[in-house]
Design a protein around this motif. Sequence first.
Motif, PDB file in Angstrom:
ATOM      1  N   VAL A 604      35.361  30.983  38.492  1.00  0.00           N
ATOM      2  CA  VAL A 604      36.604  30.589  39.172  1.00  0.00           C
ATOM      3  C   VAL A 604      36.992  31.634  40.219  1.00  0.00           C
ATOM      4  CG1 VAL A 604      39.101  30.313  38.830  1.00  0.00           C
ATOM      5  CG2 VAL A 604      37.508  29.121  37.328  1.00  0.00           C
ATOM      6  N   VAL A 605      36.953  32.924  39.810  1.00  0.00           N
ATOM      7  CA  VAL A 605      37.334  34.005  40.722  1.00  0.00           C
ATOM      8  C   VAL A 605      36.367  34.079  41.902  1.00  0.00           C
ATOM      9  CG1 VAL A 605      37.537  36.526  40.941  1.00  0.00           C
ATOM     10  CG2 VAL A 605      38.571  35.354  38.986  1.00  0.00           C
ATOM     11  N   ARG A 611      36.876  31.254  49.227  1.00  0.00           N
ATOM     12  CA  ARG A 611      37.836  30.419  49.964  1.00  0.00           C
ATOM     13  C   ARG A 611      38.903  31.282  50.650  1.00  0.00           C
ATOM     14  NH1 ARG A 611      37.791  24.952  48.055  1.00  0.00           N
ATOM     15  NH2 ARG A 611      36.205  24.676  46.448  1.00  0.00           N
ATOM     16  N   ARG A 612      38.599  32.530  50.916  1.00  0.00           N
ATOM     17  CA  ARG A 612      39.540  33.481  51.531  1.00  0.00           C
ATOM     18  C   ARG A 612      40.784  33.695  50.662  1.00  0.00           C
ATOM     19  NH1 ARG A 612      41.935  32.333  56.399  1.00  0.00           N
ATOM     20  NH2 ARG A 612      41.520  30.102  56.493  1.00  0.00           N
ATOM     21  N   GLY A 613      40.605  33.560  49.351  1.00  0.00           N
ATOM     22  CA  GLY A 613      41.743  33.705  48.440  1.00  0.00           C
ATOM     23  C   GLY A 613      41.986  35.153  48.051  1.00  0.00           C
ATOM     24  N   GLU A 619      45.933  36.763  33.490  1.00  0.00           N
ATOM     25  CA  GLU A 619      46.600  37.007  32.196  1.00  0.00           C
ATOM     26  C   GLU A 619      45.874  36.259  31.088  1.00  0.00           C
ATOM     27  OE1 GLU A 619      50.849  36.176  32.135  1.00  0.00           O
ATOM     28  OE2 GLU A 619      50.900  36.544  34.296  1.00  0.00           O
ATOM     29  N   ALA A 620      45.763  36.915  29.953  1.00  0.00           N
ATOM     30  CA  ALA A 620      45.134  36.266  28.792  1.00  0.00           C
ATOM     31  C   ALA A 620      46.179  35.454  28.056  1.00  0.00           C
ATOM     32  CB  ALA A 620      44.541  37.323  27.881  1.00  0.00           C
ATOM     33  N   ARG A 621      45.787  34.247  27.595  1.00  0.00           N
ATOM     34  CA  ARG A 621      46.687  33.378  26.821  1.00  0.00           C
ATOM     35  C   ARG A 621      45.855  32.678  25.774  1.00  0.00           C
ATOM     36  NH1 ARG A 621      50.233  28.794  29.777  1.00  0.00           N
ATOM     37  NH2 ARG A 621      51.462  30.214  30.982  1.00  0.00           N
ATOM     38  N   ALA A 622      45.994  33.085  24.514  1.00  0.00           N
ATOM     39  CA  ALA A 622      45.162  32.533  23.427  1.00  0.00           C
ATOM     40  C   ALA A 622      43.687  32.643  23.848  1.00  0.00           C
ATOM     41  CB  ALA A 622      45.564  31.104  23.109  1.00  0.00           C
ATOM     42  N   ASP A 623      42.942  31.544  23.901  1.00  0.00           N
ATOM     43  CA  ASP A 623      41.533  31.620  24.300  1.00  0.00           C
ATOM     44  C   ASP A 623      41.361  31.203  25.760  1.00  0.00           C
ATOM     45  OD1 ASP A 623      42.269  29.059  23.889  1.00  0.00           O
ATOM     46  OD2 ASP A 623      40.405  28.409  22.926  1.00  0.00           O
ATOM     47  N   GLU A 624      42.483  31.237  26.522  1.00  0.00           N
ATOM     48  CA  GLU A 624      42.422  30.858  27.934  1.00  0.00           C
ATOM     49  C   GLU A 624      42.871  32.018  28.809  1.00  0.00           C
ATOM     50  OE1 GLU A 624      43.378  26.109  27.939  1.00  0.00           O
ATOM     51  OE2 GLU A 624      45.076  27.482  27.897  1.00  0.00           O
ATOM     52  N   GLN A 625      42.540  31.922  30.093  1.00  0.00           N
ATOM     53  CA  GLN A 625      42.999  32.915  31.066  1.00  0.00           C
ATOM     54  C   GLN A 625      43.774  32.195  32.164  1.00  0.00           C
ATOM     55  OE1 GLN A 625      42.334  36.278  31.128  1.00  0.00           O
ATOM     56  NE2 GLN A 625      40.960  36.414  29.377  1.00  0.00           N
ATOM     57  N   THR A 626      44.870  32.799  32.582  1.00  0.00           N
ATOM     58  CA  THR A 626      45.651  32.247  33.693  1.00  0.00           C
ATOM     59  C   THR A 626      45.413  33.116  34.920  1.00  0.00           C
ATOM     60  OG1 THR A 626      47.324  31.462  32.151  1.00  0.00           O
ATOM     61  CG2 THR A 626      47.965  31.602  34.447  1.00  0.00           C
ATOM     62  N   VAL A 627      44.854  32.515  35.961  1.00  0.00           N
ATOM     63  CA  VAL A 627      44.529  33.247  37.190  1.00  0.00           C
ATOM     64  C   VAL A 627      45.515  32.811  38.276  1.00  0.00           C
ATOM     65  CG1 VAL A 627      42.699  33.798  38.847  1.00  0.00           C
ATOM     66  CG2 VAL A 627      42.088  33.149  36.502  1.00  0.00           C
ATOM     67  N   THR A 628      46.279  33.771  38.804  1.00  0.00           N
ATOM     68  CA  THR A 628      47.247  33.474  39.874  1.00  0.00           C
ATOM     69  C   THR A 628      46.683  33.991  41.191  1.00  0.00           C
ATOM     70  OG1 THR A 628      49.021  33.767  38.271  1.00  0.00           O
ATOM     71  CG2 THR A 628      49.660  33.730  40.578  1.00  0.00           C
ATOM     72  N   VAL A 629      46.619  33.118  42.196  1.00  0.00           N
ATOM     73  CA  VAL A 629      45.997  33.497  43.472  1.00  0.00           C
ATOM     74  C   VAL A 629      46.799  32.937  44.645  1.00  0.00           C
ATOM     75  CG1 VAL A 629      43.651  33.595  42.545  1.00  0.00           C
ATOM     76  CG2 VAL A 629      44.491  31.442  43.460  1.00  0.00           C
ATOM     77  N   GLU A 630      46.545  33.495  45.824  1.00  0.00           N
ATOM     78  CA  GLU A 630      47.075  32.931  47.065  1.00  0.00           C
ATOM     79  C   GLU A 630      45.894  32.539  47.942  1.00  0.00           C
ATOM     80  OE1 GLU A 630      49.901  35.565  48.924  1.00  0.00           O
ATOM     81  OE2 GLU A 630      51.536  34.608  47.807  1.00  0.00           O
ATOM     82  N   VAL A 631      45.854  31.272  48.380  1.00  0.00           N
ATOM     83  CA  VAL A 631      44.712  30.757  49.142  1.00  0.00           C
ATOM     84  C   VAL A 631      45.217  29.941  50.328  1.00  0.00           C
ATOM     85  CG1 VAL A 631      42.477  29.582  48.904  1.00  0.00           C
ATOM     86  CG2 VAL A 631      43.664  30.341  46.861  1.00  0.00           C
ATOM     87  N   PRO A 632      44.548  30.041  51.483  1.00  0.00           N
ATOM     88  CA  PRO A 632      44.924  29.171  52.610  1.00  0.00           C
ATOM     89  C   PRO A 632      44.724  27.701  52.234  1.00  0.00           C
ATOM     90  CG  PRO A 632      43.455  30.929  53.332  1.00  0.00           C
ATOM     91  CD  PRO A 632      43.477  30.982  51.844  1.00  0.00           C
ATOM     92  N   LEU A 633      45.682  26.861  52.644  1.00  0.00           N
ATOM     93  CA  LEU A 633      45.607  25.429  52.325  1.00  0.00           C
ATOM     94  C   LEU A 633      44.320  24.798  52.874  1.00  0.00           C
ATOM     95  CD1 LEU A 633      46.847  22.748  51.307  1.00  0.00           C
ATOM     96  CD2 LEU A 633      48.074  22.594  53.459  1.00  0.00           C
ATOM     97  N   SER A 634      43.878  25.283  54.053  1.00  0.00           N
ATOM     98  CA  SER A 634      42.691  24.678  54.676  1.00  0.00           C
ATOM     99  C   SER A 634      41.440  24.817  53.814  1.00  0.00           C
ATOM    100  CB  SER A 634      42.436  25.325  56.050  1.00  0.00           C
ATOM    101  OG  SER A 634      42.258  26.723  55.888  1.00  0.00           O
TER     102      SER A 634
END
Length: 679
Positions: A604-605, A611-613, A619-634
Motif C-alpha cells: 500500500v505504502v 502516486r506522488r503521495g 497506526e496499528a489497530r488490532a490486526d490492521e494498520q491505518t495509513v494516513t496520506v496526502e495524495v494529488p487527486l489526479s
Amino acid sequence: MAHIDAGKTTTTERVLYYTGRLHRIGEVHEGAATMDWMEQEKERGITITSAATTAYWRKHEINIIDTPGHVDFTVEVERSLRVLDGAVALFCAVGGVEPQSETVWRQADRYGVPRIAFVNKMDRVGADFFKAVSEMNDRLGSNCVPITIPSGGGETFNGVVDLITMTFRVYHEESAGMTYDDMPIPDDMKEQAAKSRERLLEAVSEYDDHLLEKFLDDQPILPKEVIAAVRAACLNCDMVPVLCGSAFKNKGVQKLLDCVIDFLPSPADVKDTEGHAPASEKTITRKADASEPFTALAFKIATDPHVGKISYIRVYSGTLDAGSYALNSVTGQKERISRILRMHSNKREDVKTMTAGDIVAVVGLRKTTTGHTLCDPKHPIVLEEMNFPDPVIDVAVEPKTKADMDKLDEALQKLAEEDPTFRVKTDEETGQTIISGMGELHLEILVDRMLREFKVQANVGKPQVSYREAITKHVEAEGKFVRQSGGKGQYGHCVIKMGPVEGDEEFIFENKIKGGDVPREYVPSIEKGIKEAMQNGILAGNPLTGIHVQLIDGSYHDVDSSEMAFKIAGSMAFQNAARKAGPILLEPIMSVVIVTPEAYVGSVVGDINGRRGRIGAIEARADEQTVTVEVPLSEMFGYATNLRNISQGRAVFSMHFSKFMRLPAEATKKILEKAGVAK
C-alpha cells in the motif's frame, strides 16, 4: 450522522418500526430500506441523499434526517446539521472512530450541535465497546461518557446494562426487539457496571451541586436526578452520552429513542435564533415560539416527479398556513406556499399549517434555493447562509441528439438547484458542457440520475481534475477601456497593485484611491470586473485563487464613463497584472485514510509513493494498520480497483479534499501542452 457503513439507515429503520411508523423492517442489503428510496441507493446499498421523516415517542414528535456517510455527499450532512437541534452519531464497535466520523463530528462542533453517540454493531466479531469509547475521547477531543454498557460482544452480545437505572435489559428476538425484559444485573457484570456508573456520576455531578453532595456522601441517587444532570451537560455540549447496541439485531434502539427525548434539546431548549435585518448588520433574534413572527430556512431543494420542485424548510418561529405568502428576504420577493407536506422519506402527507420547530417540505417556491430565509413580510430577517466547499473534479457531457440538448439543460438546472456542490459551466473554446462535483462517486451518481430520471441520452467523458491558478509576484498594471463612435462613447481607466494573499482567503479587494480620481460609484464595477476575470486564468483557463488587489489610481470622463466601462477596465487591468505576476497551477490534494491488514502495508505504502503521495502516519489497530496520506487527486482515479488488487480485496479507503498545492513543473508542462492543443 456517521462514517460509511456504520448503520445509520438500519438504525433509522428500527426507530420507525418501534415508533409505529413502519409495520415491517426494511433491510439496506435487500434494497428495501424506507429511507433509501432512490434507485441508485437500493442498488448500491448506500445513502446518497438525506431523507426526512417524523416519528412519535413518549408523546413527543421527533423530526429525523438520515444522512449519507460517503464524503462525496458531505453537503447533505452539512445542511442537515445547520437546521437540526441535536444529532445521533453512530460508531462501529469494530472500526471505532473512522475518518468520516471525525469529519461529521467537526461539522457538528462548528454548528454547536449537542449529540449522543451510539456504538452500533456490538454483535460483530471483534466488537470492543470500551476501545471505541476510548478512541472517541482521544480523537474527537470530546467528553464521551457511557450511560449503557454491553453484556458480551460479538456472538455473545446478549443485552445492555443501563447505568442510570442499574438494570440489565434483554431483548426478545421473536418480537424483533419490540419487547424486552429489565432484570437485575448479572453477578459477572456487577463490578464493571459499578465502575462505569461511578465514572458517569463523576462526570455529571459538577452540573448539579445537590447530586455532588449525595455522590460524595454515598447517598442513593435517583435515576431522574442523573437524567437531569446528564441533560444539562449534554445541552451545553460538555458531555456526549454513549449508548451501545446492534440495530441489525434489534438491540438497544428503544433506549436510544429514550435518550433522544431525555438528553437532546427540543426547539425550546436551544438558543434563540439570530439573524440580521435585510441590508443592515442590525441583529434580530427570534424565539422558538408559535406567537413570534414567522421565520424559516430553506435547507434543501428536491425535484419530485409528481409535485415538481419541493423545498425542505425548518421553521424557527411563528406559524404559517398553506396558501399564505412569505417573504424571501434574500431575494426580496414574496413567495406563495401552495402546499405544506410532512415528508416520510419520499412519501408525502398534506398538512394545513406549519409551526415553530417543524421540518416540512413546501410546494410553490419558485425563486428560493438552499440557504434562503423565508419570513413574515412585515418582520423581515435574514438568517446566516450556509457555506459549501468548491467542487474538485470535472466531467464533460455532450447530448447525443438535438432533442437531448434541451433535456440536458433542464436536467442540469434541476440537479444544480438540488445540490449546491454540483456546478455546471460551458467551455467557451470547445463548446462542451462541463459538470463539476466532489468526487468520482458524486459525478457517477449525478450522471446516472440524468440518464434515468430525466431520460437524457448523453456521452460522458472521463473525469478530469479541477485545477486552480495562483500568482507568485507583486505587480502593478493598468486597464483602459476607450470606445469612441458617433454619439456617447465609453471610458473607464484604473490602475491596480496585485499580489498573492497572505493567508487562506480567496480574494481581497481594497480601494486605496484618495480623492476622486475614480468616482466611488464605479469602484464596485471594477471589483466585479476583476472577480469575473478571475474565473478564467491566464495559464490554462482555470479559476484564480489567493489574489490581493489594491485599486490605487485611475481616471474618468464626465460624459462617457459608465459602470460597464469600468467593469471592462477592471477586467483588463487584472489580466494585464496576472500575466506579469508569475502565474502557477495549483492541484487539489486529497487526505486519504487506508485501513489494511498488516501483511499489505508495504504494498500500500509503495503504491502511494508511486502516486506522488506523502505518508502522514501509520497506526496499528488490532490486526490492521491505518495509513494516513496526502495524495494529488489526479493520481487517485481508479484507486479503488488498484487497492483491491494489491490487498486481495481486504483493504478499504476513504478520502476527502484537503487543500490546493503548487503543481510540479513537469506536470504543469504537460497540462499546458494539453491546453495548447485544445486552443
